[in-house]
Write a protein that holds these residues in place. Structure first.
Motif, PDB file in Angstrom:
ATOM      1  N   ARG A  80      -4.786  10.578   4.505  1.00  0.00           N
ATOM      2  CA  ARG A  80      -4.970  10.262   5.924  1.00  0.00           C
ATOM      3  C   ARG A  80      -5.692  11.425   6.596  1.00  0.00           C
ATOM      4  N   SER A  81      -6.862  11.127   7.161  1.00  0.00           N
ATOM      5  CA  SER A  81      -7.695  12.144   7.823  1.00  0.00           C
ATOM      6  C   SER A  81      -7.996  13.316   6.895  1.00  0.00           C
ATOM      7  N   GLY A  82      -8.222  12.986   5.623  1.00  0.00           N
ATOM      8  CA  GLY A  82      -8.613  14.021   4.660  1.00  0.00           C
ATOM      9  C   GLY A  82      -7.473  14.832   4.100  1.00  0.00           C
ATOM     10  N   THR A  83      -6.234  14.532   4.483  1.00  0.00           N
ATOM     11  CA  THR A  83      -5.095  15.273   3.944  1.00  0.00           C
ATOM     12  C   THR A  83      -4.093  14.309   3.309  1.00  0.00           C
ATOM     13  N   SER A  84      -3.348  14.824   2.333  1.00  0.00           N
ATOM     14  CA  SER A  84      -2.333  14.017   1.654  1.00  0.00           C
ATOM     15  C   SER A  84      -1.070  13.941   2.501  1.00  0.00           C
ATOM     16  N   THR A  85      -0.527  12.753   2.644  1.00  0.00           N
ATOM     17  CA  THR A  85       0.653  12.536   3.480  1.00  0.00           C
ATOM     18  C   THR A  85       1.688  11.734   2.705  1.00  0.00           C
ATOM     19  N   VAL A  86       2.963  12.086   2.867  1.00  0.00           N
ATOM     20  CA  VAL A  86       4.045  11.329   2.236  1.00  0.00           C
ATOM     21  C   VAL A  86       4.291  10.051   3.030  1.00  0.00           C
ATOM     22  N   ALA A  87       4.380   8.946   2.312  1.00  0.00           N
ATOM     23  CA  ALA A  87       4.656   7.654   2.947  1.00  0.00           C
ATOM     24  C   ALA A  87       5.655   6.896   2.079  1.00  0.00           C
ATOM     25  N   TYR A  88       6.074   5.715   2.559  1.00  0.00           N
ATOM     26  CA  TYR A  88       7.073   4.938   1.830  1.00  0.00           C
ATOM     27  C   TYR A  88       6.695   3.450   1.843  1.00  0.00           C
ATOM     28  N   LYS A  89       7.006   2.803   0.735  1.00  0.00           N
ATOM     29  CA  LYS A  89       6.913   1.343   0.665  1.00  0.00           C
ATOM     30  C   LYS A  89       8.328   0.798   0.503  1.00  0.00           C
ATOM     31  N   TRP A  90       8.495  -0.473   0.889  1.00  0.00           N
ATOM     32  CA  TRP A  90       9.815  -1.101   0.812  1.00  0.00           C
ATOM     33  C   TRP A  90       9.787  -2.240  -0.197  1.00  0.00           C
ATOM     34  N   ARG A  91      10.773  -2.259  -1.076  1.00  0.00           N
ATOM     35  CA  ARG A  91      10.877  -3.360  -2.043  1.00  0.00           C
ATOM     36  C   ARG A  91      11.691  -4.493  -1.431  1.00  0.00           C
ATOM     37  N   THR A  92      11.111  -5.675  -1.397  1.00  0.00           N
ATOM     38  CA  THR A  92      11.811  -6.852  -0.889  1.00  0.00           C
ATOM     39  C   THR A  92      12.856  -7.304  -1.913  1.00  0.00           C
ATOM     40  N   ASP A  93      13.698  -8.270  -1.526  1.00  0.00           N
ATOM     41  CA  ASP A  93      14.705  -8.799  -2.458  1.00  0.00           C
ATOM     42  C   ASP A  93      14.045  -9.351  -3.715  1.00  0.00           C
ATOM     43  N   GLN A  94      12.928 -10.058  -3.526  1.00  0.00           N
ATOM     44  CA  GLN A  94      12.224 -10.628  -4.678  1.00  0.00           C
ATOM     45  C   GLN A  94      11.668  -9.531  -5.581  1.00  0.00           C
ATOM     46  N   GLN A  95      11.098  -8.500  -4.976  1.00  0.00           N
ATOM     47  CA  GLN A  95      10.570  -7.389  -5.766  1.00  0.00           C
ATOM     48  C   GLN A  95      11.675  -6.647  -6.497  1.00  0.00           C
ATOM     49  N   MET A  96      12.848  -6.516  -5.871  1.00  0.00           N
ATOM     50  CA  MET A  96      13.987  -5.883  -6.528  1.00  0.00           C
ATOM     51  C   MET A  96      14.454  -6.701  -7.721  1.00  0.00           C
ATOM     52  N   GLN A  97      14.421  -8.014  -7.563  1.00  0.00           N
ATOM     53  CA  GLN A  97      14.821  -8.884  -8.672  1.00  0.00           C
ATOM     54  C   GLN A  97      13.866  -8.731  -9.843  1.00  0.00           C
ATOM     55  N   VAL A  98      12.561  -8.666  -9.530  1.00  0.00           N
ATOM     56  CA  VAL A  98      11.543  -8.474 -10.581  1.00  0.00           C
ATOM     57  C   VAL A  98      11.741  -7.123 -11.255  1.00  0.00           C
TER      58      VAL A  98
END
Length: 326
Positions: A80-98
């Motif tokens: 982001r803007s040329g620098t590395s930034t920590v971010a997060y994604k969320w696993r849905t119920d379906q993704q957790m099942q997979v």
């Protein structure tokens, strides 16, 4: 019999604090879940997450770490803007099942076996060849690589296919993935080989359906032929039918008709832009499939003017003379 002693005061306080912390963590995880359901992006950067949680730094860190341990929250690094930034994604119920299903399948794989599986997984619906697997996994001994792939095949974790244009080389992809059209060639190919019988079957089915029922679009034809299970369980796409209809048009049997969508009771706009509905019908003045098909008059482009002018008449017709001589 002596009565049970009450837990020490310190133990009771400790238990109460743990319950309070678990409740806070669950509430925070619930709040994070709601954030992602309302978020347009599929990730939230760390600083935004902290601000929106409205917690002090320590409580926020504890809650985020707990969400990560639960495997619901997935940390990642974005630019982001040329620098590395920590971010997060969320696993849905379906993704957790997979994920749970995937983890259960892979739990007893050795490191190299897991690495091979992961490279095949990354290849998606385009698959990967053995030489690419050798390069990406660093397993240079082909015999060892083949043993690993065979184990994955036996356990139905991956599958082997023959790709179009490389019939003697197999590609590998995850067992439950539908291969892309560029890999298997669609319905025209069987095990990497062109299937002329399938093409002929679709060619005739499309032609006679239009001849008997009138104008049709590629989508109408693909839907009706799939309902008939013309090719057993193979799915005939709209694109497949368009190839066939184009061939019929080039052969002079059909012609293309463009109609405004509003003419057929549908919206004149598709995905925000004007688009005509393309239909196909028997070619006007084209070949007629009957006992007189071979008469040149059936496909003559100037048949409607025949006999009206001295230049166009049966007596002077070169095509008619050639047909009689043949």
């Amino acid at each position: 019999m002596s009565a049970k002693r009450a837990p020490p005061l310190g133990a009771r306080k400790g238990a109460a604090q743990r319950r309070k912390r678990v409740k806070l963590e669950n509430n925070v995880i619930d709040k994070i879940r709601r954030m992602f359901s309302e978020e347009k992006n599929d990730f939230i950067v760390h600083s935004d997450l902290q601000t929106r949680l409205s917690l002090d730094d320590k409580s926020c860190e504890v809650a985020i770490n707990e969400a990560i341990r639960s495997q619901r929250l997935v940390p990642l690094t974005i630019e982001r803007s040329g620098t590395s930034t920590v971010a997060y994604k969320w696993r849905t119920d379906q993704q957790m099942q997979v994920k749970r299903s995937r983890d259960a399948k892979l739990h007893d794989l050795k490191d190299q076996e897991r690495m091979v599986y992961q490279e095949i997984e990354k290849a998606g619906n385009k698959g990967i060849k053995s030489d690419s697997l050798k390069f990406k996994t660093g397993i240079r001994v082909l015999r060892k690589l083949n043993e690993i792939v065979d184990k994955l095949l036996r356990r139905n974790l991956v599958k082997a296919l023959k790709a179009v244009g490389s019939q003697h080389k197999k590609i590998y992809m995850l067992y439950g993935i539908e291969p892309s059209r560029e890999v298997v060639g669609g319905v025209w190919y069987d095990e990497g080989k062109f299937d002329k019988e399938v093409v002929d079957a679709l060619y005739n089915a499309c032609y006679y359906r239009i001849k008997n029922e009138g104008m049709k679009s590629a989508k109408e034809l693909s839907d009706s032929l799939n309902k008939m299970h013309l090719l057993n369980n193979a799915i005939i796409t709209e694109l497949d039918i368009e190839y066939i209809l184009n061939a019929l048009e080039l052969d002079g049997k059909l012609e293309k008709v463009r109609k405004r969508r509003s003419d057929s009771g549908k919206s004149g706009k598709v995905e925000g832009r004007d688009k005509a509905l393309i239909l196909y019908r028997l070619k006007v003045g084209g070949r007629i499939d009957s006992s007189f098909t071979e008469i040149p008059c059936a496909a003559c482009p100037v048949a409607s003017k025949c006999g009206i002018t001295p230049e166009i008449n049966p007596q002077n017709c070169a095509y008619f003379d050639s047909w009689i001589e043949f």
